[in-house]
Design a protein around this motif. Structure first.
Motif, PDB file in Angstrom:
ATOM      1  N   ASP A   1       0.862  -1.179   0.000  1.00 59.06           N
ATOM      2  CA  ASP A   1       0.000   0.000   0.000  1.00 59.06           C
ATOM      3  C   ASP A   1       0.904   1.237   0.000  1.00 59.06           C
ATOM      4  OD1 ASP A   1      -1.892   1.949   0.282  1.00 59.06           O
ATOM      5  OD2 ASP A   1      -2.671   1.243   2.208  1.00 59.06           O
ATOM      6  N   PHE A   2       1.161   1.780  -1.195  1.00 61.26           N
ATOM      7  CA  PHE A   2       2.152   2.845  -1.329  1.00 61.26           C
ATOM      8  C   PHE A   2       1.602   4.228  -0.993  1.00 61.26           C
ATOM      9  CE2 PHE A   2       3.542  -0.435  -4.458  1.00 61.26           C
ATOM     10  CZ  PHE A   2       4.672  -0.838  -3.763  1.00 61.26           C
ATOM     11  N   ASN A   3       0.283   4.406  -1.015  1.00 63.84           N
ATOM     12  CA  ASN A   3      -0.297   5.718  -0.706  1.00 63.84           C
ATOM     13  C   ASN A   3      -1.197   5.690   0.525  1.00 63.84           C
ATOM     14  OD1 ASN A   3      -2.291   4.199  -1.878  1.00 63.84           O
ATOM     15  ND2 ASN A   3      -3.072   5.828  -3.204  1.00 63.84           N
ATOM     16  N   LYS A   4      -1.150   4.604   1.279  1.00 64.10           N
ATOM     17  CA  LYS A   4      -1.819   4.481   2.575  1.00 64.10           C
ATOM     18  C   LYS A   4      -3.324   4.738   2.501  1.00 64.10           C
ATOM     19  CE  LYS A   4       2.262   5.594   5.335  1.00 64.10           C
ATOM     20  NZ  LYS A   4       2.818   6.443   6.410  1.00 64.10           N
ATOM     21  N   ASP A   5      -3.960   4.198   1.464  1.00 66.51           N
ATOM     22  CA  ASP A   5      -5.416   4.333   1.352  1.00 66.51           C
ATOM     23  C   ASP A   5      -6.140   3.049   1.699  1.00 66.51           C
ATOM     24  OD1 ASP A   5      -4.762   2.766  -0.809  1.00 66.51           O
ATOM     25  OD2 ASP A   5      -5.884   3.948  -2.283  1.00 66.51           O
ATOM     26  N   LEU A   9      12.925   5.167  -2.147  1.00 62.11           N
ATOM     27  CA  LEU A   9      12.349   5.527  -0.855  1.00 62.11           C
ATOM     28  C   LEU A   9      10.965   6.125  -1.054  1.00 62.11           C
ATOM     29  CD1 LEU A   9      15.476   7.114   0.879  1.00 62.11           C
ATOM     30  CD2 LEU A   9      14.461   4.872   1.340  1.00 62.11           C
ATOM     31  N   GLY A  10       9.946   5.496  -0.471  1.00 68.47           N
ATOM     32  CA  GLY A  10       8.578   5.966  -0.607  1.00 68.47           C
ATOM     33  C   GLY A  10       8.264   7.099   0.356  1.00 68.47           C
ATOM     34  N   ASN A  11       7.345   7.981  -0.073  1.00 68.77           N
ATOM     35  CA  ASN A  11       6.936   9.097   0.792  1.00 68.77           C
ATOM     36  C   ASN A  11       5.555   8.895   1.410  1.00 68.77           C
ATOM     37  OD1 ASN A  11       5.163   9.555  -1.329  1.00 68.77           O
ATOM     38  ND2 ASN A  11       6.100  11.488  -1.980  1.00 68.77           N
ATOM     39  N   GLY A  12       4.935   7.717   1.180  1.00 67.61           N
ATOM     40  CA  GLY A  12       3.628   7.423   1.746  1.00 67.61           C
ATOM     41  C   GLY A  12       2.470   7.976   0.954  1.00 67.61           C
ATOM     42  N   ALA A  13       2.770   8.728  -0.124  1.00 67.90           N
ATOM     43  CA  ALA A  13       1.722   9.287  -0.978  1.00 67.90           C
ATOM     44  C   ALA A  13       1.840   8.788  -2.411  1.00 67.90           C
ATOM     45  CB  ALA A  13       1.790  10.814  -0.949  1.00 67.90           C
ATOM     46  N   GLY A  14       2.666   7.766  -2.626  1.00 70.75           N
ATOM     47  CA  GLY A  14       2.849   7.210  -3.970  1.00 70.75           C
ATOM     48  C   GLY A  14       4.058   7.730  -4.701  1.00 70.75           C
TER      49      GLY A  14
END
Length: 520
Positions: free
Chosen positions: A230-234, A296-301
């Protein structure tokens, strides 16, 4: 050449006897079955870790271990032990092979069974309980399942993904594609039955939905490695894929029916893995083209690239920088950071290496060998605590042999860190006589740990001691054994076979400040 032929999803359960006989009249170049195993323990010093390379089994040709979700080493028979699911070739071109399970009888003893018929190019796999019956099933791809000779005598192939349903390993055929390879399982549509994700080499990534959604094209032009997260935490499981060109992510817009795909890195990748490498709570992507890469992912894609190590693997000519390398993510040394493990078919430095996460923002890494040198090849790598000692081990096939590299040094207060420093003049010698192992040090030590391993890498004894002398009663069958002592920031190893005196030699260590650093 391979061409794209999309078949109807069969989704039909058959017995293996009911599948078409895909054998053709081509002559197979069979390699003889091997039962060779190392007669001596193989110790590999590797930074803060010492690996004991432990032989499991041999097959006729290459052993492959391409598992994007780290599910291939798991308890397949519900007996509490870690088993190993892998694919292996029985011949060279045209690449006949099967899916196997190595059942852990009492590590390092395994019994090996084939669970698929012989098919062409049994490639990557994933393992999970598809139908909720409490038994783990196997999803895998036969990348060249059907072959056909044209009028010019050239052969063309088309592949099929399959589910193998436990306990009888009944197949479910998911249809015909160009060259399906890496695959993963997840219930995207929420119907309680696992769906299948698979890459179709340089063509597309597909999701085969079981809840009436049918076949969905997630992205086009990728189709090699796949991994889930889940790369964008939705709350929706997304898909990352690599291929002959860039690395891409497809965000799941709901129930696996619609996807938003976009490029996140311009360089090619083969196998990829997903995990939180820098510990910021966001999922990152790890892969290897010629360089070992970390996104490195930023949590928003979104993703920021970092080069972990340059020029680790050679690339395939004409494949846009693609190397046949696979990766893993795990805390190898038990320090709380996620480390990176890479195996490759085309080594420039080592066949398998692990990259110790030294922290920082962005993190830096120190490379250490697992399978040193460039004379071997490995197609895939898995990480799991196989012998249940609390340390993450590494599993891979080297050529046609399957091994577990047993991790003997994770998170001990004796070996963690370098602040104490080695004691000048510290050395150890041992004597095994009359069922008693005696250890003598040249200098008193405040704390030391002792481990003894047999010829196949199983730990048969362990103890802690202090001072200059220590004795441990041991009842050992005839054979060769390895003694490992850890003390004062160093490790010492020695072998003994039968009764007599032996010396333990120090293993050289590299200080953290001597490590290589490179980044974009």
């Amino acid at each position: 050449m391979k061409r794209l032929i999309l078949g109807t999803i069969l989704a039909a359960s058959l017995s293996w006897a009911g599948l078409p006989n895909v054998k053709d009249n081509r002559v197979d170049g069979f390699w003889p079955q091997s039962s060779d195993a190392p007669g001596q323990p193989i110790l590999i010093p590797s930074g803060q870790v010492t690996w004991v390379k432990t032989y499991i089994t041999s097959q006729r040709s290459q052993i492959w271990f391409l598992a994007p979700n780290h599910h291939a080493a798991c308890d397949m028979d519900n007996d509490g032990d870690i088993d190993i699911v892998f694919t292996a070739l029985n011949s060279d071109e045209p690449w006949w092979g099967q899916v196997y399970i190595a059942y852990n009888q009492n590590f390092p003893v395994f019994s090996v069974s084939a669970i698929s018929p012989e098919v062409r190019t049994p490639y990557a796999l994933d393992v999970d309980d598809r139908n909720g019956d409490g038994l783990r099933d196997v999803l895998y791809c036969s990348a060249r399942y059907r072959g056909e000779e044209d009028t010019w005598g050239d052969w063309e192939y088309w592949g099929h993904p399959f589910w193998l349903m436990a306990p009888s390993w009944t197949p479910i055929d998911l249809g015909e594609y160009n060259f399906p390879n890496h695959c993963a399982a997840w219930d995207f549509d929420g119907d309680g039955i696992l769906d299948a994700v698979f890459g179709d080499e340089n063509s597309a990534v597909y999701v085969s939905l079981t809840g009436g959604g049918g076949l969905r094209t997630v992205m086009s032009g990728y189709g090699e490695g796949v991994a889930l997260g889940d790369f964008n935490k939705d709350g929706q499981k997304d898909i990352a894929s690599a291929g002959w060109g860039p690395v891409a992510v497809a965000l799941n817009l709901g129930g696996g029916l619609n996807w938003n795909a976009y490029q996140v890195h311009a360089k090619a990748g083969h196998g990829i893995q997903v995990g939180d490498v820098n510990g910021d709570g966001n999922l990152d992507i790890v892969g290897c083209h010629q360089d070992v890469m970390l996104l490195l992912g930023n949590g928003a894609g979104g993703f920021t690239p970092v080069t972990v190590y340059s020029d680790f693997a050679d690339t395939l000519a004409g494949f846009f920088g693609l190397s046949e390398s696979e990766v893993g993510i795990a805390d190898i040394d038990g320090d709380g950071d996620q480390d990176i493990i890479v195996s490759t078919m085309r080594p420039l430095v080592h066949t398998i290496a692990w990259f110790d996460n030294m922290g920082g923002n962005p993190p830096t890494f120190q490379m250490w060998p697992v399978e040193p040198g460039t004379s071997q090849y490995a197609y895939g790598v898995e990480v799991k605590d196989v012998n249940r000692d609390g340390c993450v081990d590494i599993i891979a096939g080297i050529n046609n042999n399957l091994y577990v590299w047993v991790n003997t040094d994770c998170a001990t207060d004796i070996t963690e860190g370098y602040t104490e420093g080695p004691k000048p003049g510290l050395a150890f010698r041992g004597r095994f006589s009359g069922g008693l192992l005696s250890i003598e040090a040249t200098l008193p030590v405040d704390a030391a740990s002792l481990e003894v391993y047999n010829a196949v890498g199983a730990r048969v004894a362990e103890a802690s001691f202090a001072g200059r002398e220590f004795s441990l009663p041991l009842s050992l069958p005839r054979g060769t054994y390895v003694c490992v002592i850890r003390s004062a920031g160093e490790r010492f190893t020695g072998k003994f076979a039968g009764e007599g005196l032996f010396h333990l030699e120090p293993i050289d260590r590299t200080e953290p400040w001597e490590m290589e650093k490179s980044e974009f």
